[in-house]
Every structure is written in C-alpha cells, then in structure tokens.
Design a protein around this motif. Structure first.
Motif, PDB file in Angstrom:
ATOM      1  N   GLY A   1       3.999   5.706  10.727  1.00  0.00           N
ATOM      2  CA  GLY A   1       3.359   6.808  10.877  1.00  0.00           C
ATOM      3  C   GLY A   1       2.440   7.429   9.750  1.00  0.00           C
ATOM      4  N   GLY A   2       2.090   6.355   8.908  1.00  0.00           N
ATOM      5  CA  GLY A   2       1.169   6.599   7.735  1.00  0.00           C
ATOM      6  C   GLY A   2      -0.323   6.472   8.493  1.00  0.00           C
ATOM      7  N   ALA A   3      -1.010   6.612   7.628  1.00  0.00           N
ATOM      8  CA  ALA A   3      -2.618   6.760   8.184  1.00  0.00           C
ATOM      9  C   ALA A   3      -3.343   5.425   7.996  1.00  0.00           C
ATOM     10  N   MET A   4      -4.388   5.433   8.727  1.00  0.00           N
ATOM     11  CA  MET A   4      -5.288   4.201   8.541  1.00  0.00           C
ATOM     12  C   MET A   4      -6.107   4.423   7.402  1.00  0.00           C
ATOM     13  N   SER A   5      -6.810   3.341   6.955  1.00  0.00           N
ATOM     14  CA  SER A   5      -7.731   3.445   5.790  1.00  0.00           C
ATOM     15  C   SER A   5      -9.197   3.796   6.296  1.00  0.00           C
TER      16      SER A   5
ATOM     17  N   THR B   1      -8.517   3.526   0.154  1.00  0.00           N
ATOM     18  CA  THR B   1      -7.436   4.452  -0.129  1.00  0.00           C
ATOM     19  C   THR B   1      -6.674   4.310   0.958  1.00  0.00           C
ATOM     20  N   PHE B   2      -5.146   3.798   0.594  1.00  0.00           N
ATOM     21  CA  PHE B   2      -4.345   3.408   1.551  1.00  0.00           C
ATOM     22  C   PHE B   2      -3.191   4.698   1.366  1.00  0.00           C
ATOM     23  N   SER B   3      -2.938   5.421   2.248  1.00  0.00           N
ATOM     24  CA  SER B   3      -1.947   6.431   2.119  1.00  0.00           C
ATOM     25  C   SER B   3      -1.058   6.684   3.438  1.00  0.00           C
ATOM     26  N   ASN B   4       0.050   7.590   3.486  1.00  0.00           N
ATOM     27  CA  ASN B   4       0.564   8.029   4.404  1.00  0.00           C
ATOM     28  C   ASN B   4      -0.015   9.460   5.242  1.00  0.00           C
TER      29      ASN B   4
ATOM     30  N   THR C   1       0.933  -1.284  -0.094  1.00  0.00           N
ATOM     31  CA  THR C   1      -0.029  -0.014  -0.017  1.00  0.00           C
ATOM     32  C   THR C   1       0.762   1.166   0.019  1.00  0.00           C
ATOM     33  N   GLY C   2       2.147   1.122   0.004  1.00  0.00           N
ATOM     34  CA  GLY C   2       3.099   2.231  -0.057  1.00  0.00           C
ATOM     35  C   GLY C   2       3.074   3.019   1.355  1.00  0.00           C
ATOM     36  N   ARG C   3       2.371   2.503   2.321  1.00  0.00           N
ATOM     37  CA  ARG C   3       2.622   3.336   3.487  1.00  0.00           C
ATOM     38  C   ARG C   3       3.829   3.144   4.259  1.00  0.00           C
TER      39      ARG C   3
END
Length: 242
Positions: free
Chosen positions: A54-58, A143-146, A49-51
């Motif tokens: 410290g990245g964000a949750m979905s 959406t998976f993101s930092n 997912t590229g995280r």
C-alpha cells in the motif's frame, strides 16, 4: 485486463519472496500495481526503503506511469536514499498479453558497503584520486515512502533546489518551466498531486491548476482536470479547480 493483471501479480509474489530470500538482507523486491497509483506497492519482500504493502511509488515509478504503454524497462541504475544508502536497481514494466502496462517488478540492492570497499581498495592500490572521483559522481537521491505526498514534496523541493530560487523569486517563465519539469517527472499522474504541489509552493490550488493547464496547452497535452489511467481510461483529477 484486471483479472489478467491480478493473476500476474499473484504469480510474482513467490518470485519476489524467493529472490529476496536468496540475495539476503541487502535485497528488496517490489511489485507495483499502477492501477493504484497512490498506493502502488502490491508486494514487497525485504526492507531497504521502509515501505509496506500500500506504500507509494518513487519518482521513477511516477515517470513510468506517465509514459503509459510506451514506458521502457529501467535496468541497472543507481540511486541514493535520503538516509545515504546507495541502491543499484532494475525495474521491469509489467504488461498484459495485449501490451498494456499495468505495473512494475523492481529489484533493489544495497551496494553501500560494496561502494565503500571499492573506495578502500582504490586507496590501497594507489588510485585514490580515481576512487574519490567515482565517489563524487552525481547520484540522484530518490524518495521512498509509504505516503505519496512525501514523494511529491521531494520532487518539488528538488526542482526548486536545482533552480536555486524559491517560488516567490521566480518570474513567470521560470514558474512555467518549473511546472513543465514537474509534469515531465510524472508527478501529476497521481491524484491529489496538484493541491499538494500548490501547498508545497505556497500558492493557491487555482493558481497551480492554471500553471499546469498553460504548460500542457503549450505542449499540446490534456489539461490538468484530467489524467489517463494505465488502462487508458480518463478520470477526473481529485480536488477540482478550486
């Protein structure tokens, strides 16, 4: 609770790394710490997912955060990433000895290639129609993101797309319904969410707070000026009501 939760997360680090190493590059294991909702990724092994830490949750993590101690495990579900990858996942809620939910242990498997093989085999054995039907089954895009703002934006855009209208074209009842659905997803469990939603919709922060407050009053819930942390403490929503 903090020391116990920290010990559990530390103990799960080698488990995550070992599981990802065993299953190979098609696997990603993530440990989330709900005490840091804007950057909940505490441990990550593998890269689907590229995280990073410290990245964000979905959106799924936000929904679990919203449910607090009553959140159930989510096992064996399928989602699609924005890039088109198909992921089969399981999310187990992490709890302290007194039952307080403080995080999640997530395993993601990339089944994109397996899905393609399944469809090919279906074609070869003469059940192409069934394979096509399975391929066309609705799979939610996650959406998976930092950056947690990306996740909030995706939730807003997804609901507007589902309604088939932009904010300016909605009547008050539809706008209230949009905020109710956003609240139900758990988006507002993270800080900065209300100002971010306002910016995405093109409205003032004051209007966004008012809509959310009205929605929660109708549902008999706490207003948008407060949110409840996983530890059960109430803290102010960042950004105020300006």
């Amino acid at each position: 609770m903090s020391s116990e939760a920290d010990l559990i997360i530390a103990a799960l680090r080698p488990v995550a790394e070992g599981l990802a190493a065993t299953l190979g590059r098609s696997c990603e294991v993530v440990v989330h710490d709900f005490r840091q909702p804007e950057g909940s990724v505490a441990v990550i092994a593998g890269d689907l997912t590229g995280r990073t830490v410290g990245g964000a949750m979905s959106q799924i993590g936000m929904d679990l955060l919203r449910q607090g101690d009553t959140a159930p495990d989510r096992l064996n579900y399928v989602t699609r990433t924005p890039s088109g990858r198909m992921l089969k996942s399981s999310t187990v809620v992490l709890r302290t000895s007194d039952g307080t939910a403080f995080g999640a242990f997530c395993v993601n498997l990339d089944i994109t290639a397996l899905r393609q093989v399944h469809e090919l085999v279906g074609d070869l054995v003469g059940v192409g129609d069934l394979a096509a039907a399975a391929a066309g089954a609705a799979v939610p895009t996650t959406t998976f993101s930092n950056d947690v703002d990306d996740v909030v934006d995706a939730a807003v855009d997804g609901l507007q797309l589902a309604q088939g209208k932009q904010w300016a074209d909605l009547d008050r009842a539809e706008r209230m319904a949009l905020f109710a659905r956003l609240d139900a997803t758990g988006v507002f469990a993270v800080r900065r969410a209300v100002p971010r939603v306002a910016a995405r919709l093109g409205i003032s922060r004051a209007s966004a707070y008012t809509y959310l407050s009205d929605v929660r009053k109708e549902a008999g819930q706490t207003g948008p000026a407060e949110r409840t942390s996983p530890a059960g403490q109430t803290s102010p929503e960042e950004g105020g009501s300006a």
